[in-house]
Design a protein around this motif. Structure first.
Motif, PDB file in Angstrom:
ATOM      1  N   UNK A  29       0.814  -1.209   0.000  1.00 44.98           N
ATOM      2  CA  UNK A  29       0.000   0.000   0.000  1.00 44.98           C
ATOM      3  C   UNK A  29       0.852   1.266   0.000  1.00 44.98           C
ATOM      4  N   UNK A  30       1.981   1.241   0.661  1.00 38.64           N
ATOM      5  CA  UNK A  30       2.833   2.437   0.724  1.00 38.64           C
ATOM      6  C   UNK A  30       3.550   2.701  -0.594  1.00 38.64           C
ATOM      7  N   UNK A  31       3.706   1.680  -1.423  1.00 39.45           N
ATOM      8  CA  UNK A  31       4.475   1.836  -2.654  1.00 39.45           C
ATOM      9  C   UNK A  31       3.635   1.580  -3.901  1.00 39.45           C
ATOM     10  N   UNK A  32       2.321   1.626  -3.739  1.00 42.73           N
ATOM     11  CA  UNK A  32       1.399   1.516  -4.862  1.00 42.73           C
ATOM     12  C   UNK A  32       1.576   0.209  -5.632  1.00 42.73           C
ATOM     13  N   UNK A  46      -9.416   0.093  -2.840  1.00 40.53           N
ATOM     14  CA  UNK A  46      -8.721   1.083  -2.001  1.00 40.53           C
ATOM     15  C   UNK A  46      -8.117   2.200  -2.842  1.00 40.53           C
ATOM     16  N   UNK A  47      -7.390   1.831  -3.907  1.00 36.41           N
ATOM     17  CA  UNK A  47      -6.685   2.840  -4.695  1.00 36.41           C
ATOM     18  C   UNK A  47      -7.632   3.642  -5.587  1.00 36.41           C
ATOM     19  N   UNK A 169      -5.335   0.829 -12.400  1.00 33.17           N
ATOM     20  CA  UNK A 169      -4.694   1.924 -11.655  1.00 33.17           C
ATOM     21  C   UNK A 169      -3.175   1.807 -11.608  1.00 33.17           C
ATOM     22  N   UNK A 170      -2.614   0.661 -12.009  1.00 29.87           N
ATOM     23  CA  UNK A 170      -1.166   0.493 -12.025  1.00 29.87           C
ATOM     24  C   UNK A 170      -0.593   0.885 -13.378  1.00 29.87           C
TER      25      UNK A 170
END
Length: 315
Positions: A29-32, A46-47, A169-170
């Protein structure tokens, strides 16, 4: 199940859930980075929609938990519902009360590797002690029970499909690093599931099976099993010696067999996990035997008596 065993299982399942949750929160989560399974779907929510993955994960898992209860039955890990509910609670706690800050956006290689190791270690511990975090874990357990599929491989295939969906989203770079993390996690899961202890199993076909078995017992302190076989070409009866040894004992075994029968046919296979006892307890016991006035048994007599056992399971 004994109370002590039950408490031990609960403790390790909670530990595994905490390790997995730590990896998801502080590296994914901290680094997508995405993830596989229903957790990966929860990260998509979430994203994109800013929905807490702990709650979305719990809601998504309810149908699968019911399927698992129906298909797998009331196995050990289904007797304790809190084993999979506490995973979502721990995941929520790590988000509400941050412990560390690990910005690795500029080094996604480290983020992917640590994510894979932590998530894989957590899941492996949960599986090994009979727990589940729900989601794709249940699908993997069904595949393993009914089809013999590797749990790590099943999870990897399912995760790859979810990660492909995460491309909404990535970017391609984050997606590729996510695949690295998922692949590492799958390998770590299989490693922990199969056991950290690695040994070698050997089948020895020789006309001097008794002599080789006695040498293995006397010189290596290992037991073995003598199996009956028939040569496919000659049709003659054969004896096959099966034994399990440590990896560091393989060269010693080969030399021992070659010294007795240079023409012996020997195969060696990897063994991932071994359960049972070896002959070391008997060797320890023999030291008392030989000094006891009530027992005058010689080492040769003991060796021959050990060889006559139909099966001695080495560790």
């Amino acid at each position: 199940m004994k109370t002590s065993t039950h408490l031990t299982n609960i403790a390790f399942v909670i530990l595994g859930s905490a390790i997995m949750s730590f990896g998801l929160v502080y590296f994914n989560m901290e680094n997508n980075l995405a993830d596989g399974g229903l957790t990966g779907i929860a990260l998509i929510f979430y994203f994109i929609f800013d929905v807490d993955p702990a709650w979305s994960n719990l809601v998504l898992n309810i149908p699968l938990l019911l399927i698992g209860w129906k298909v797998l039955g009331r196995g050990r890990f289904y007797l304790y519902p809190h084993w999979y509910v506490q995973y979502f609670f721990i995941l929520w706690l790590f988000q509400q009360f941050p412990l560390v800050y690990l910005p690795l956006q500029e080094d996604l290689t480290l983020a992917a590797l640590f994510s894979g190791v932590l998530v894989g270690s957590g899941l492996g511990i949960v599986f090994r002690f009979g727990g589940t975090t729900g989601g794709a874990d249940i699908i993997a357990k069904v595949g393993f029970r009914y089809f013999g599929w590797s749990m790590g491989r099943t999870l990897f295939l399912f995760d790859a499909a979810v990660i492909t969906s995460s491309l909404v989203y990535l970017n391609y770079r984050e997606a590729m690093y996510t695949l690295v993390a998922v692949f590492v996690a799958a390998k770590v899961i299989d490693f922990i599931q199969q056991g950290a202890y690695s040994a070698k199993a050997s089948f020895i076909i020789s006309d001097y099976t008794d002599e080789i078995s006695a040498a293995i017992t006397n010189e290596m302190g290992r037991g073995g099993t003598i199996l009956k076989g028939t040569g496919s070409f000659t049709g003659s009866d054969k004896q096959v010696l099966y034994c399990v040894i440590g990896r560091n004992e393989l060269v010693r075994l080969k030399n021992l067999v070659e010294n007795i029968d240079p023409h012996a046919f020997v195969t060696v296979n990897d063994v991932q996990d071994v359960i049972g006892k070896d002959l070391r307890w008997m060797k320890t016991k023999s030291r008392f035997m030989f000094h006891s006035p009530k027992q005058k048994e010689s080492r040769e007599d003991l060796s021959s008596r050990l060889i006559s056992y139909s099966f001695i399971r080495p560790s």
